[in-house]
Design a protein around this motif. Structure first.
Motif, PDB file in Angstrom:
ATOM      1  N   ASP A   1      29.239  54.830  29.768  1.00  0.00           N
ATOM      2  CA  ASP A   1      27.823  54.849  29.393  1.00  0.00           C
ATOM      3  C   ASP A   1      27.143  53.600  29.954  1.00  0.00           C
ATOM      4  O   ASP A   1      27.774  52.763  30.616  1.00  0.00           O
ATOM      5  CB  ASP A   1      27.659  54.942  27.876  1.00  0.00           C
ATOM      6  N   GLU A   2      25.855  53.480  29.700  1.00  0.00           N
ATOM      7  CA  GLU A   2      25.096  52.393  30.309  1.00  0.00           C
ATOM      8  C   GLU A   2      25.635  51.021  29.899  1.00  0.00           C
ATOM      9  O   GLU A   2      25.727  50.104  30.724  1.00  0.00           O
ATOM     10  CB  GLU A   2      23.619  52.522  29.943  1.00  0.00           C
ATOM     11  N   GLU A   3      25.996  50.884  28.631  1.00  0.00           N
ATOM     12  CA  GLU A   3      26.509  49.593  28.159  1.00  0.00           C
ATOM     13  C   GLU A   3      27.820  49.235  28.848  1.00  0.00           C
ATOM     14  O   GLU A   3      28.034  48.085  29.250  1.00  0.00           O
ATOM     15  CB  GLU A   3      26.708  49.626  26.644  1.00  0.00           C
ATOM     16  N   ALA A   4      28.699  50.218  29.008  1.00  0.00           N
ATOM     17  CA  ALA A   4      29.989  49.968  29.648  1.00  0.00           C
ATOM     18  C   ALA A   4      29.817  49.584  31.112  1.00  0.00           C
ATOM     19  O   ALA A   4      30.501  48.686  31.613  1.00  0.00           O
ATOM     20  CB  ALA A   4      30.879  51.206  29.527  1.00  0.00           C
ATOM     21  N   ILE A   5      28.912  50.263  31.784  1.00  0.00           N
ATOM     22  CA  ILE A   5      28.677  49.956  33.202  1.00  0.00           C
ATOM     23  C   ILE A   5      28.080  48.563  33.354  1.00  0.00           C
ATOM     24  O   ILE A   5      28.508  47.773  34.206  1.00  0.00           O
ATOM     25  CB  ILE A   5      27.777  51.034  33.834  1.00  0.00           C
ATOM     26  N   ARG A   6      27.104  48.249  32.522  1.00  0.00           N
ATOM     27  CA  ARG A   6      26.498  46.912  32.594  1.00  0.00           C
ATOM     28  C   ARG A   6      27.534  45.823  32.286  1.00  0.00           C
ATOM     29  O   ARG A   6      27.579  44.789  32.961  1.00  0.00           O
ATOM     30  CB  ARG A   6      25.335  46.833  31.599  1.00  0.00           C
ATOM     31  N   THR A   7      28.390  46.070  31.307  1.00  0.00           N
ATOM     32  CA  THR A   7      29.429  45.101  30.960  1.00  0.00           C
ATOM     33  C   THR A   7      30.385  44.885  32.124  1.00  0.00           C
ATOM     34  O   THR A   7      30.788  43.747  32.415  1.00  0.00           O
ATOM     35  CB  THR A   7      30.211  45.578  29.720  1.00  0.00           C
ATOM     36  N   ARG A   8      30.745  45.975  32.805  1.00  0.00           N
ATOM     37  CA  ARG A   8      31.662  45.852  33.941  1.00  0.00           C
ATOM     38  C   ARG A   8      31.029  45.071  35.084  1.00  0.00           C
ATOM     39  O   ARG A   8      31.680  44.219  35.696  1.00  0.00           O
ATOM     40  CB  ARG A   8      32.073  47.246  34.416  1.00  0.00           C
ATOM     41  N   ILE A   9      29.780  45.346  35.374  1.00  0.00           N
ATOM     42  CA  ILE A   9      29.087  44.611  36.434  1.00  0.00           C
ATOM     43  C   ILE A   9      29.017  43.125  36.091  1.00  0.00           C
ATOM     44  O   ILE A   9      29.254  42.256  36.940  1.00  0.00           O
ATOM     45  CB  ILE A   9      27.674  45.196  36.649  1.00  0.00           C
ATOM     46  N   ASP A  10      28.725  42.840  34.833  1.00  0.00           N
ATOM     47  CA  ASP A  10      28.602  41.441  34.406  1.00  0.00           C
ATOM     48  C   ASP A  10      29.912  40.671  34.555  1.00  0.00           C
ATOM     49  O   ASP A  10      29.903  39.443  34.722  1.00  0.00           O
ATOM     50  CB  ASP A  10      28.113  41.369  32.957  1.00  0.00           C
ATOM     51  N   LYS A  11      31.049  41.374  34.507  1.00  0.00           N
ATOM     52  CA  LYS A  11      32.333  40.695  34.688  1.00  0.00           C
ATOM     53  C   LYS A  11      32.442  40.075  36.082  1.00  0.00           C
ATOM     54  O   LYS A  11      33.084  39.026  36.258  1.00  0.00           O
ATOM     55  CB  LYS A  11      33.491  41.661  34.437  1.00  0.00           C
ATOM     56  N   PHE A  12      31.836  40.705  37.057  1.00  0.00           N
ATOM     57  CA  PHE A  12      31.862  40.146  38.413  1.00  0.00           C
ATOM     58  C   PHE A  12      31.021  38.880  38.491  1.00  0.00           C
ATOM     59  O   PHE A  12      31.410  37.908  39.158  1.00  0.00           O
ATOM     60  CB  PHE A  12      31.397  41.188  39.423  1.00  0.00           C
ATOM     61  N   PHE A  13      29.899  38.876  37.803  1.00  0.00           N
ATOM     62  CA  PHE A  13      29.089  37.659  37.776  1.00  0.00           C
ATOM     63  C   PHE A  13      29.809  36.541  37.021  1.00  0.00           C
ATOM     64  O   PHE A  13      29.810  35.387  37.447  1.00  0.00           O
ATOM     65  CB  PHE A  13      27.731  37.936  37.146  1.00  0.00           C
ATOM     66  N   ALA A  14      30.446  36.898  35.920  1.00  0.00           N
ATOM     67  CA  ALA A  14      31.188  35.896  35.155  1.00  0.00           C
ATOM     68  C   ALA A  14      32.329  35.310  35.976  1.00  0.00           C
ATOM     69  O   ALA A  14      32.710  34.145  35.786  1.00  0.00           O
ATOM     70  CB  ALA A  14      31.728  36.517  33.867  1.00  0.00           C
ATOM     71  N   ALA A  15      32.871  36.103  36.906  1.00  0.00           N
ATOM     72  CA  ALA A  15      33.975  35.642  37.744  1.00  0.00           C
ATOM     73  C   ALA A  15      33.508  34.811  38.929  1.00  0.00           C
ATOM     74  O   ALA A  15      34.333  34.226  39.633  1.00  0.00           O
ATOM     75  CB  ALA A  15      34.771  36.838  38.246  1.00  0.00           C
ATOM     76  N   GLY A  16      32.194  34.769  39.172  1.00  0.00           N
ATOM     77  CA  GLY A  16      31.696  33.920  40.241  1.00  0.00           C
ATOM     78  C   GLY A  16      30.845  34.590  41.295  1.00  0.00           C
ATOM     79  O   GLY A  16      30.422  33.940  42.258  1.00  0.00           O
ATOM     80  N   ALA A  17      30.567  35.893  41.151  1.00  0.00           N
ATOM     81  CA  ALA A  17      29.710  36.571  42.124  1.00  0.00           C
ATOM     82  C   ALA A  17      28.273  36.073  42.020  1.00  0.00           C
ATOM     83  O   ALA A  17      27.781  35.776  40.930  1.00  0.00           O
ATOM     84  CB  ALA A  17      29.756  38.082  41.912  1.00  0.00           C
ATOM     85  N   ASP A  18      27.601  36.009  43.160  1.00  0.00           N
ATOM     86  CA  ASP A  18      26.167  35.709  43.195  1.00  0.00           C
ATOM     87  C   ASP A  18      25.344  36.990  43.201  1.00  0.00           C
ATOM     88  O   ASP A  18      24.207  37.013  42.735  1.00  0.00           O
ATOM     89  CB  ASP A  18      25.815  34.920  44.464  1.00  0.00           C
ATOM     90  N   HIS A  19      25.928  38.035  43.742  1.00  0.00           N
ATOM     91  CA  HIS A  19      25.232  39.293  44.000  1.00  0.00           C
ATOM     92  C   HIS A  19      26.289  40.385  43.952  1.00  0.00           C
ATOM     93  O   HIS A  19      27.430  40.164  44.360  1.00  0.00           O
ATOM     94  CB  HIS A  19      24.593  39.215  45.397  1.00  0.00           C
ATOM     95  N   VAL A  20      25.929  41.553  43.437  1.00  0.00           N
ATOM     96  CA  VAL A  20      26.849  42.690  43.437  1.00  0.00           C
ATOM     97  C   VAL A  20      26.184  43.852  44.161  1.00  0.00           C
ATOM     98  O   VAL A  20      25.052  44.229  43.843  1.00  0.00           O
ATOM     99  CB  VAL A  20      27.255  43.101  42.007  1.00  0.00           C
ATOM    100  N   ALA A  21      26.893  44.391  45.153  1.00  0.00           N
ATOM    101  CA  ALA A  21      26.405  45.529  45.929  1.00  0.00           C
ATOM    102  C   ALA A  21      26.962  46.797  45.303  1.00  0.00           C
ATOM    103  O   ALA A  21      28.167  47.051  45.340  1.00  0.00           O
ATOM    104  CB  ALA A  21      26.847  45.408  47.376  1.00  0.00           C
TER     105      ALA A  21
END
Length: 288
Positions: A243-263
């Motif tokens: 669902d939307e919350e799960a997808i947003r949480t997964r994307i945020d994990k990449f930012f928490a790991a050090g991503a500047d941008h996610v494609a």
């Protein structure tokens, strides 16, 4: 100058093969789509396949702020002098709007595939000689040596098919300044069985490419994880689904790991050349 690139691409972009086309009859459709993506708030579009500067032109011309990059341009398919001339043409007409994303592709996809790291170094040397700025090119870097090369000879890395753990590893090697913009596949489906089925169907072709499988093995996955389209553990690591919350949480994990941008690449089981515009609108809404 990587900070300038970070600002121009923003936090979210779209990765798509469908936005790369040689068909003149699709030019209007591509232009309209690029304009909508810009309006939706995406900072960048990354053109999948072995794309080139000419594929970016219709999208750049149709927008005013959208950054368009290749993800990737194969060093085996396009000569460095050709790439440099094309970059100069786009840069002259649309300063700061195009990013040259480079990679070595895969042995199964390029007959001339030999000593890929050395070939990439030589390619960058040729681009330097042709005055293509290092801060306007990025590398599809997975392994440590290529990540170091991205740090030292480009504006950063645009790794494909990676996990948050790889992102943290890449950030450690790159340091703070270079751009780190991983690609992440998204399945807008909450049912686990259907979501993972769609994911596996698309993932299968990549699990036949050693550059990706070797990278997974370097980062804690096993040969068993690579079988039958990928284990649940692997699928859940390289996809955002639910669902939307799960997808947003997964994307945020990449930012928490050090991503500047996610494609973000939408995977829906459809034709890869079809533009999933409604899905891109849904994604923009959940990211707002």
């Amino acid at each position: 100058m990587s900070d300038t690139l970070k600002q121009s691409v923003g936090r979210y972009g779209i990765w798509s093969v469908a936005l790369r086309s040689e068909d003149p009859s699709r030019r209007t459709e591509l232009a309209e789509t690029a304009a909508e993506l810009e309006q939706l708030g995406y900072g960048a579009v990354w053109l999948g396949g072995s794309s080139a500067a000419r594929h970016a032109v219709p999208l750049v011309e149709a927008t005013s702020t959208l950054t368009v990059g290749t993800s990737i341009q194969s060093i085996w398919q396009y000569e460095a002098t050709e790439s440099a001339a094309a970059f100069a043409d786009v840069e002259s007409a649309h300063p700061g709007r195009f990013v040259l994303g480079l990679g070595v592709s895969h042995a199964k996809l390029a007959e001339q595939y030999r000593r890929p790291y050395s070939a990439l170094v030589a390619y960058l040397d040729a681009l330097d000689k042709a005055s293509v700025p290092a801060d306007r090119r990025v590398l599809a870097a997975l392994g440590p040596k290529t990540l170091e090369l991205a740090r030292d000879r480009s504006a950063g890395s645009i790794p494909y098919l990676v996990t948050p753990e790889h992102t943290a590893h890449a950030r450690e090697i790159l340091g703070e300044t270079p751009l780190l913009a991983p690609e992440l596949k998204v399945v807008l489906e909450a049912d686990p069985t259907r979501a993972r089925a769609l994911a596996r169907d698309y993932l299968a072709m990549y699990l036949a490419l050693p550059n990706y499988t070797n990278n997974f093995l370097r980062h804690g996955f096993t040969e068993d994880d690579l079988k039958d389209g990928g284990s649940d553990r692997l699928v859940d690591a390289v996809y955002a689904w639910g669902d939307e919350e799960a997808i947003r949480t997964r994307i945020d994990k990449f930012f928490a790991a050090g991503a500047d941008h996610v494609a973000l690449q939408v995977v829906d089981g459809g034709d890869r050349n079809t533009l999933p515009r409604e899905a891109w609108r849904r994604l923009a809404s959940l990211l707002a």
